[in-house]
Design a protein around this motif. Structure first.
Motif, PDB file in Angstrom:
ATOM      1  N   LEU A  12     -30.985 -37.326  -9.775  1.00  0.00           N
ATOM      2  CA  LEU A  12     -30.026 -37.298  -8.994  1.00  0.00           C
ATOM      3  C   LEU A  12     -29.080 -36.281  -8.593  1.00  0.00           C
ATOM      4  N   ALA A  13     -28.415 -36.358  -7.537  1.00  0.00           N
ATOM      5  CA  ALA A  13     -27.840 -35.637  -6.827  1.00  0.00           C
ATOM      6  C   ALA A  13     -26.746 -34.875  -7.498  1.00  0.00           C
ATOM      7  N   ARG A  14     -26.382 -33.421  -6.976  1.00  0.00           N
ATOM      8  CA  ARG A  14     -25.401 -34.150  -8.719  1.00  0.00           C
ATOM      9  C   ARG A  14     -23.811 -33.882  -7.521  1.00  0.00           C
ATOM     10  N   ALA A  15     -23.113 -34.593  -8.838  1.00  0.00           N
ATOM     11  CA  ALA A  15     -21.939 -35.726  -8.192  1.00  0.00           C
ATOM     12  C   ALA A  15     -21.332 -35.513  -8.705  1.00  0.00           C
ATOM     13  N   PRO A  16     -19.796 -35.544  -8.519  1.00  0.00           N
ATOM     14  CA  PRO A  16     -18.799 -36.766  -9.791  1.00  0.00           C
ATOM     15  C   PRO A  16     -19.719 -38.152 -10.161  1.00  0.00           C
ATOM     16  N   GLN A  17     -19.592 -38.272 -11.234  1.00  0.00           N
ATOM     17  CA  GLN A  17     -20.025 -39.764 -11.401  1.00  0.00           C
ATOM     18  C   GLN A  17     -21.311 -39.868 -11.166  1.00  0.00           C
ATOM     19  N   PRO A  18     -22.340 -39.669 -11.134  1.00  0.00           N
ATOM     20  CA  PRO A  18     -23.607 -39.865 -10.845  1.00  0.00           C
ATOM     21  C   PRO A  18     -24.106 -41.512 -11.374  1.00  0.00           C
ATOM     22  N   HIS A  19     -23.999 -41.873 -12.313  1.00  0.00           N
ATOM     23  CA  HIS A  19     -24.467 -43.296 -12.964  1.00  0.00           C
ATOM     24  C   HIS A  19     -23.902 -44.109 -12.261  1.00  0.00           C
ATOM     25  N   PRO A  20     -22.506 -44.176 -12.323  1.00  0.00           N
ATOM     26  CA  PRO A  20     -21.553 -45.648 -11.838  1.00  0.00           C
ATOM     27  C   PRO A  20     -22.120 -45.726 -10.465  1.00  0.00           C
ATOM     28  N   ALA A  21     -22.185 -44.276  -9.726  1.00  0.00           N
ATOM     29  CA  ALA A  21     -23.199 -44.685  -8.131  1.00  0.00           C
ATOM     30  C   ALA A  21     -24.387 -45.215  -7.794  1.00  0.00           C
ATOM     31  N   LEU A  22     -25.397 -44.516  -9.385  1.00  0.00           N
ATOM     32  CA  LEU A  22     -26.547 -45.056  -8.868  1.00  0.00           C
ATOM     33  C   LEU A  22     -26.267 -46.947  -9.465  1.00  0.00           C
ATOM     34  N   ALA A  23     -25.805 -46.978 -10.026  1.00  0.00           N
ATOM     35  CA  ALA A  23     -25.544 -48.641 -10.226  1.00  0.00           C
ATOM     36  C   ALA A  23     -25.463 -49.739  -9.628  1.00  0.00           C
ATOM     37  N   GLN A  24     -24.555 -48.916  -8.773  1.00  0.00           N
ATOM     38  CA  GLN A  24     -24.357 -49.211  -6.974  1.00  0.00           C
ATOM     39  C   GLN A  24     -25.641 -49.867  -6.454  1.00  0.00           C
ATOM     40  N   LYS A  25     -25.818 -48.793  -6.490  1.00  0.00           N
ATOM     41  CA  LYS A  25     -26.966 -48.537  -5.832  1.00  0.00           C
ATOM     42  C   LYS A  25     -28.528 -49.299  -6.170  1.00  0.00           C
ATOM     43  N   LEU A  26     -27.841 -49.527  -7.169  1.00  0.00           N
ATOM     44  CA  LEU A  26     -29.431 -50.808  -7.238  1.00  0.00           C
ATOM     45  C   LEU A  26     -28.831 -52.036  -7.671  1.00  0.00           C
ATOM     46  N   ALA A  27     -27.447 -52.476  -8.011  1.00  0.00           N
ATOM     47  CA  ALA A  27     -27.358 -53.812  -7.272  1.00  0.00           C
ATOM     48  C   ALA A  27     -27.136 -53.700  -5.740  1.00  0.00           C
ATOM     49  N   ALA A  28     -27.412 -53.118  -4.797  1.00  0.00           N
ATOM     50  CA  ALA A  28     -27.330 -53.541  -3.451  1.00  0.00           C
ATOM     51  C   ALA A  28     -28.875 -53.010  -3.201  1.00  0.00           C
ATOM     52  N   ALA A  29     -29.874 -52.496  -4.453  1.00  0.00           N
ATOM     53  CA  ALA A  29     -31.756 -52.767  -4.073  1.00  0.00           C
ATOM     54  C   ALA A  29     -32.295 -54.470  -4.465  1.00  0.00           C
TER      55      ALA A  29
END
Length: 82
Positions: A12-29
């Motif tokens: 994942l790109a370095r960012a604050p809280q990358p895993h909650p952001a990934l969870a949102q993207k997985l839900a959108a996909a």
């Protein structure tokens, strides 16, 4: 009937809280994956031995494997390996 599964190992790109952001993207996909017979079964975040920018995602397919592009190409994912 058996199901096919794919583990995706993501960087994942370095960012604050990358895993909650990934969870949102997985839900959108989700709807796109479901249309091709897939569903996200789980998402794993770092524990011992993993860097904070690593994740694993398990996708289960009904029938033939479909396209993992909605996950591998999601914003914030810099590398995806099956």
């Amino acid at each position: 009937m058996s199901a096919a599964c794919d583990y995706l190992f993501l960087t994942l790109a370095r960012a604050p809280q990358p895993h909650p952001a990934l969870a949102q993207k997985l839900a959108a996909a989700g709807p796109t994956l479901q249309a091709s017979g897939g569903e996200v079964v789980g998402q794993w975040a770092p524990q011992l031995g993993w860097a904070n920018d690593e994740a694993a995602v398990l996708v289960r397919w009904r029938g033939e494997r479909g396209d993992l592009g909605p996950i591998a190409g999601a914003q914030g994912v810099t590398e995806a390996k099956i």
